[in-house]
Design a protein around this motif. Structure first.
Motif, PDB file in Angstrom:
ATOM      1  N   VAL A 269      18.968  31.874  37.827  1.00 32.07           N
ATOM      2  CA  VAL A 269      18.512  33.253  37.864  1.00 32.07           C
ATOM      3  C   VAL A 269      19.512  34.057  38.681  1.00 32.07           C
ATOM      4  CG1 VAL A 269      16.663  34.809  38.574  1.00 32.07           C
ATOM      5  CG2 VAL A 269      16.099  32.531  37.684  1.00 32.07           C
ATOM      6  N   THR A 270      19.954  35.175  38.125  1.00 27.21           N
ATOM      7  CA  THR A 270      20.978  35.994  38.776  1.00 27.21           C
ATOM      8  C   THR A 270      20.473  37.407  39.012  1.00 27.21           C
ATOM      9  OG1 THR A 270      22.739  34.716  37.709  1.00 27.21           O
ATOM     10  CG2 THR A 270      23.335  36.853  38.638  1.00 27.21           C
ATOM     11  N   GLN A 271      20.550  37.834  40.241  1.00 25.22           N
ATOM     12  CA  GLN A 271      20.267  39.229  40.599  1.00 25.22           C
ATOM     13  C   GLN A 271      21.568  39.804  41.140  1.00 25.22           C
ATOM     14  OE1 GLN A 271      16.244  37.886  42.640  1.00 25.22           O
ATOM     15  NE2 GLN A 271      16.334  40.122  42.527  1.00 25.22           N
ATOM     16  N   SER A 272      22.133  40.733  40.419  1.00 26.87           N
ATOM     17  CA  SER A 272      23.490  41.199  40.719  1.00 26.87           C
ATOM     18  C   SER A 272      23.553  42.327  41.733  1.00 26.87           C
ATOM     19  CB  SER A 272      24.164  41.657  39.419  1.00 26.87           C
ATOM     20  OG  SER A 272      23.413  42.683  38.820  1.00 26.87           O
ATOM     21  N   GLN A 273      22.390  42.823  42.149  1.00 33.64           N
ATOM     22  CA  GLN A 273      22.363  43.948  43.096  1.00 33.64           C
ATOM     23  C   GLN A 273      21.838  43.441  44.448  1.00 33.64           C
ATOM     24  OE1 GLN A 273      19.561  45.354  40.404  1.00 33.64           O
ATOM     25  NE2 GLN A 273      20.649  47.229  39.845  1.00 33.64           N
ATOM     26  N   PRO A 274      22.700  43.168  45.402  1.00 26.08           N
ATOM     27  CA  PRO A 274      22.214  42.691  46.703  1.00 26.08           C
ATOM     28  C   PRO A 274      21.355  43.725  47.425  1.00 26.08           C
ATOM     29  CG  PRO A 274      24.562  42.309  46.464  1.00 26.08           C
ATOM     30  CD  PRO A 274      24.144  43.202  45.329  1.00 26.08           C
ATOM     31  N   GLU A 275      21.687  45.002  47.248  1.00 28.09           N
ATOM     32  CA  GLU A 275      20.946  46.054  47.948  1.00 28.09           C
ATOM     33  C   GLU A 275      20.955  47.330  47.117  1.00 28.09           C
ATOM     34  OE1 GLU A 275      21.040  46.433  52.358  1.00 28.09           O
ATOM     35  OE2 GLU A 275      21.870  48.413  51.959  1.00 28.09           O
ATOM     36  N   MET A 276      19.807  48.031  47.164  1.00 25.55           N
ATOM     37  CA  MET A 276      19.701  49.326  46.506  1.00 25.55           C
ATOM     38  C   MET A 276      18.931  50.264  47.423  1.00 25.55           C
ATOM     39  SD  MET A 276      18.868  48.417  42.551  1.00 25.55           S
ATOM     40  CE  MET A 276      19.214  50.104  42.035  1.00 25.55           C
ATOM     41  N   SER A 277      19.280  51.541  47.319  1.00 21.40           N
ATOM     42  CA  SER A 277      18.612  52.539  48.144  1.00 21.40           C
ATOM     43  C   SER A 277      18.335  53.772  47.291  1.00 21.40           C
ATOM     44  CB  SER A 277      19.488  52.906  49.349  1.00 21.40           C
ATOM     45  OG  SER A 277      18.859  53.882  50.144  1.00 21.40           O
ATOM     46  N   VAL A 278      17.084  54.238  47.309  1.00 27.22           N
ATOM     47  CA  VAL A 278      16.709  55.437  46.557  1.00 27.22           C
ATOM     48  C   VAL A 278      15.812  56.304  47.424  1.00 27.22           C
ATOM     49  CG1 VAL A 278      16.869  54.283  44.321  1.00 27.22           C
ATOM     50  CG2 VAL A 278      14.667  54.389  45.518  1.00 27.22           C
ATOM     51  N   GLN A 279      15.645  57.541  46.998  1.00 28.47           N
ATOM     52  CA  GLN A 279      14.758  58.463  47.699  1.00 28.47           C
ATOM     53  C   GLN A 279      13.318  58.235  47.239  1.00 28.47           C
ATOM     54  OE1 GLN A 279      17.421  59.604  50.033  1.00 28.47           O
ATOM     55  NE2 GLN A 279      15.691  61.030  50.087  1.00 28.47           N
ATOM     56  N   GLU A 280      12.420  58.504  48.152  1.00 34.28           N
ATOM     57  CA  GLU A 280      10.994  58.419  47.843  1.00 34.28           C
ATOM     58  C   GLU A 280      10.686  59.261  46.606  1.00 34.28           C
ATOM     59  OE1 GLU A 280       8.718  59.786  51.126  1.00 34.28           O
ATOM     60  OE2 GLU A 280       6.839  58.872  50.455  1.00 34.28           O
ATOM     61  N   ALA A 281       9.804  58.718  45.751  1.00 35.28           N
ATOM     62  CA  ALA A 281       9.346  59.355  44.513  1.00 35.28           C
ATOM     63  C   ALA A 281      10.303  59.167  43.338  1.00 35.28           C
ATOM     64  CB  ALA A 281       9.050  60.839  44.684  1.00 35.28           C
ATOM     65  N   GLU A 282      11.483  58.642  43.588  1.00 35.69           N
ATOM     66  CA  GLU A 282      12.400  58.383  42.489  1.00 35.69           C
ATOM     67  C   GLU A 282      12.014  57.098  41.766  1.00 35.69           C
ATOM     68  OE1 GLU A 282      16.520  60.513  44.058  1.00 35.69           O
ATOM     69  OE2 GLU A 282      16.352  58.329  44.066  1.00 35.69           O
ATOM     70  N   THR A 283      12.597  56.929  40.608  1.00 36.26           N
ATOM     71  CA  THR A 283      12.435  55.700  39.836  1.00 36.26           C
ATOM     72  C   THR A 283      13.649  54.807  40.052  1.00 36.26           C
ATOM     73  OG1 THR A 283      11.042  56.726  38.150  1.00 36.26           O
ATOM     74  CG2 THR A 283      12.241  54.743  37.510  1.00 36.26           C
ATOM     75  N   VAL A 284      13.393  53.515  40.213  1.00 31.57           N
ATOM     76  CA  VAL A 284      14.492  52.561  40.456  1.00 31.57           C
ATOM     77  C   VAL A 284      14.304  51.344  39.566  1.00 31.57           C
ATOM     78  CG1 VAL A 284      13.252  51.508  42.401  1.00 31.57           C
ATOM     79  CG2 VAL A 284      15.747  51.271  42.229  1.00 31.57           C
ATOM     80  N   THR A 285      15.412  50.810  39.115  1.00 32.51           N
ATOM     81  CA  THR A 285      15.383  49.617  38.265  1.00 32.51           C
ATOM     82  C   THR A 285      16.201  48.509  38.893  1.00 32.51           C
ATOM     83  OG1 THR A 285      15.110  50.937  36.243  1.00 32.51           O
ATOM     84  CG2 THR A 285      15.913  48.685  35.986  1.00 32.51           C
ATOM     85  N   LEU A 286      15.578  47.361  39.053  1.00 27.99           N
ATOM     86  CA  LEU A 286      16.238  46.182  39.595  1.00 27.99           C
ATOM     87  C   LEU A 286      16.548  45.231  38.437  1.00 27.99           C
ATOM     88  CD1 LEU A 286      13.922  45.468  42.682  1.00 27.99           C
ATOM     89  CD2 LEU A 286      15.786  47.112  42.448  1.00 27.99           C
ATOM     90  N   SER A 287      17.751  44.705  38.426  1.00 30.63           N
ATOM     91  CA  SER A 287      18.156  43.876  37.297  1.00 30.63           C
ATOM     92  C   SER A 287      18.038  42.387  37.611  1.00 30.63           C
ATOM     93  CB  SER A 287      19.592  44.201  36.895  1.00 30.63           C
ATOM     94  OG  SER A 287      20.481  43.868  37.947  1.00 30.63           O
ATOM     95  N   CYS A 288      17.832  41.615  36.542  1.00 30.87           N
ATOM     96  CA  CYS A 288      17.716  40.161  36.651  1.00 30.87           C
ATOM     97  C   CYS A 288      18.138  39.553  35.322  1.00 30.87           C
ATOM     98  CB  CYS A 288      16.288  39.756  36.987  1.00 30.87           C
ATOM     99  SG  CYS A 288      15.962  37.966  36.934  1.00 30.87           S
ATOM    100  N   THR A 289      18.999  38.573  35.369  1.00 33.26           N
ATOM    101  CA  THR A 289      19.316  37.802  34.175  1.00 33.26           C
ATOM    102  C   THR A 289      19.088  36.336  34.487  1.00 33.26           C
ATOM    103  OG1 THR A 289      21.654  37.659  34.792  1.00 33.26           O
ATOM    104  CG2 THR A 289      21.012  39.452  33.308  1.00 33.26           C
ATOM    105  N   TYR A 290      18.862  35.551  33.450  1.00 34.41           N
ATOM    106  CA  TYR A 290      18.566  34.142  33.648  1.00 34.41           C
ATOM    107  C   TYR A 290      19.199  33.335  32.534  1.00 34.41           C
ATOM    108  CZ  TYR A 290      15.068  35.278  30.159  1.00 34.41           C
ATOM    109  OH  TYR A 290      14.442  35.719  29.019  1.00 34.41           O
ATOM    110  N   ASP A 291      19.291  32.054  32.768  1.00 31.60           N
ATOM    111  CA  ASP A 291      19.866  31.172  31.765  1.00 31.60           C
ATOM    112  C   ASP A 291      18.943  29.981  31.599  1.00 31.60           C
ATOM    113  OD1 ASP A 291      22.866  29.150  31.402  1.00 31.60           O
ATOM    114  OD2 ASP A 291      21.640  30.189  29.909  1.00 31.60           O
ATOM    115  N   THR A 292      18.556  29.689  30.374  1.00 34.62           N
ATOM    116  CA  THR A 292      17.693  28.554  30.088  1.00 34.62           C
ATOM    117  C   THR A 292      17.870  28.145  28.642  1.00 34.62           C
ATOM    118  OG1 THR A 292      15.416  27.745  30.110  1.00 34.62           O
ATOM    119  CG2 THR A 292      15.746  30.033  29.453  1.00 34.62           C
ATOM    120  N   SER A 293      17.568  26.894  28.370  1.00 40.98           N
ATOM    121  CA  SER A 293      17.570  26.404  27.003  1.00 40.98           C
ATOM    122  C   SER A 293      16.153  26.301  26.453  1.00 40.98           C
ATOM    123  CB  SER A 293      18.248  25.033  26.942  1.00 40.98           C
ATOM    124  OG  SER A 293      17.567  24.114  27.775  1.00 40.98           O
ATOM    125  N   GLU A 294      15.181  26.612  27.303  1.00 38.08           N
ATOM    126  CA  GLU A 294      13.783  26.545  26.880  1.00 38.08           C
ATOM    127  C   GLU A 294      13.416  27.782  26.074  1.00 38.08           C
ATOM    128  OE1 GLU A 294      10.966  25.388  29.892  1.00 38.08           O
ATOM    129  OE2 GLU A 294      12.569  24.564  31.137  1.00 38.08           O
TER     130      GLU A 294
END
Lengths: 116, 114
Positions: free
Chosen positions: A4-29
């Motif tokens: 499982v890979t999360q490429s963003q170590p840190e993010m900062s946004v203002q209150e009330a904003e929308t934020v998206t955190l990314s995640c990719t994964y690798d599996t054969s299942e």
């Protein structure tokens, strides 16, 4: 083995904003579960949202929703109307369903800071 | 309902000493997991039990680590002898029954080995 890979170590946004955190994964299942956990400074691990891989519909829990792209093996978390209490570490996690009580494989985490 | 209970919450010990961490899963849960969290390696699965039987201990780092689950309501993780690199937060988690997916985490034990 799954990764499982999360490429963003840190993010900062203002209150009330929308934020998206990314995640990719690798599996054969083909069938598995994906999770987002929140870890505030108290260090308690809190489940935010879960997604079953065989369901095409993206999971939603109040202000939290996911964008699950199975072919791309991507599982991003969107937080709408962010609040100060959303400040925490966020971990993406994978669990296979090979018939046993499989443990979770975690990403390294994203430290999300909500600025007032 | 009580959640997963871990004790102690904090443990400070000296290198070479034996350390025992304890976990009480949520009543009725029959799968139990031990995880370790460090800055360098993140969150790692150490071992898990199903119906008190160890299923996969491939994550246990060394023979110095051992885990037991003598009954459905109690598990221990023991480190003997402890080393400074064992310093970490150790989490216990439980899950209702085979086939369900959501794990419920305890508050963790912060272990410091001097």
């Amino acid at each position: 083995a799954q990764t499982v890979t999360q490429s963003q170590p840190e993010m900062s946004v203002q209150e009330a904003e929308t934020v998206t955190l990314s995640c990719t994964y690798d599996t054969s299942e083909n069938n598995y579960y994906l999770f987002w956990y929140k870890q505030p400074p108290s260090r308690q691990m809190i489940l935010v949202i879960r997604q079953e891989a065989y369901k095409q519909q993206n999971a939603t829990e109040n202000r939290f929703s996911v964008n699950f792209q199975k072919a791309a093996k991507s599982f991003s978390l969107k937080i709408s109307d962010s609040q100060l209490g959303d400040t925490a570490m966020y971990f993406c996690a994978f669990m296979g369903v090979r018939g046993g009580a499989d443990g979770l494989t975690f990403g390294k985490g994203t430290h999300l800071i909500i600025q007032p | 309902d009580a959640g997963v209970i871990q004790s102690p919450r904090h443990e400070v010990t000296e290198m070479g000493q034996e350390v025992t961490l304890r976990c009480k899963p949520i009543s009725g849960h029959n799968s139990l997991f031990w995880y370790r969290q460090t800055m360098m390696r993140g969150l790692e699965l150490l071992i898990y039990f199903n119906n008190n039987v160890p299923i996969d201990d491939s994550g246990m780092p060394e023979d110095r680590f051992s885990a037991k689950m003598p009954n459905a309501s109690f598990s221990t993780l023991k480190i003997q002898p402890s080393e400074p690199r064992d310093s970490a937060v150790y989490f216990c988690a439980s899950r209702p029954y085979l086939g369900t997916d959501t794990q419920y985490f305890g508050p963790g034990t912060r272990l410091t080995v001097l």
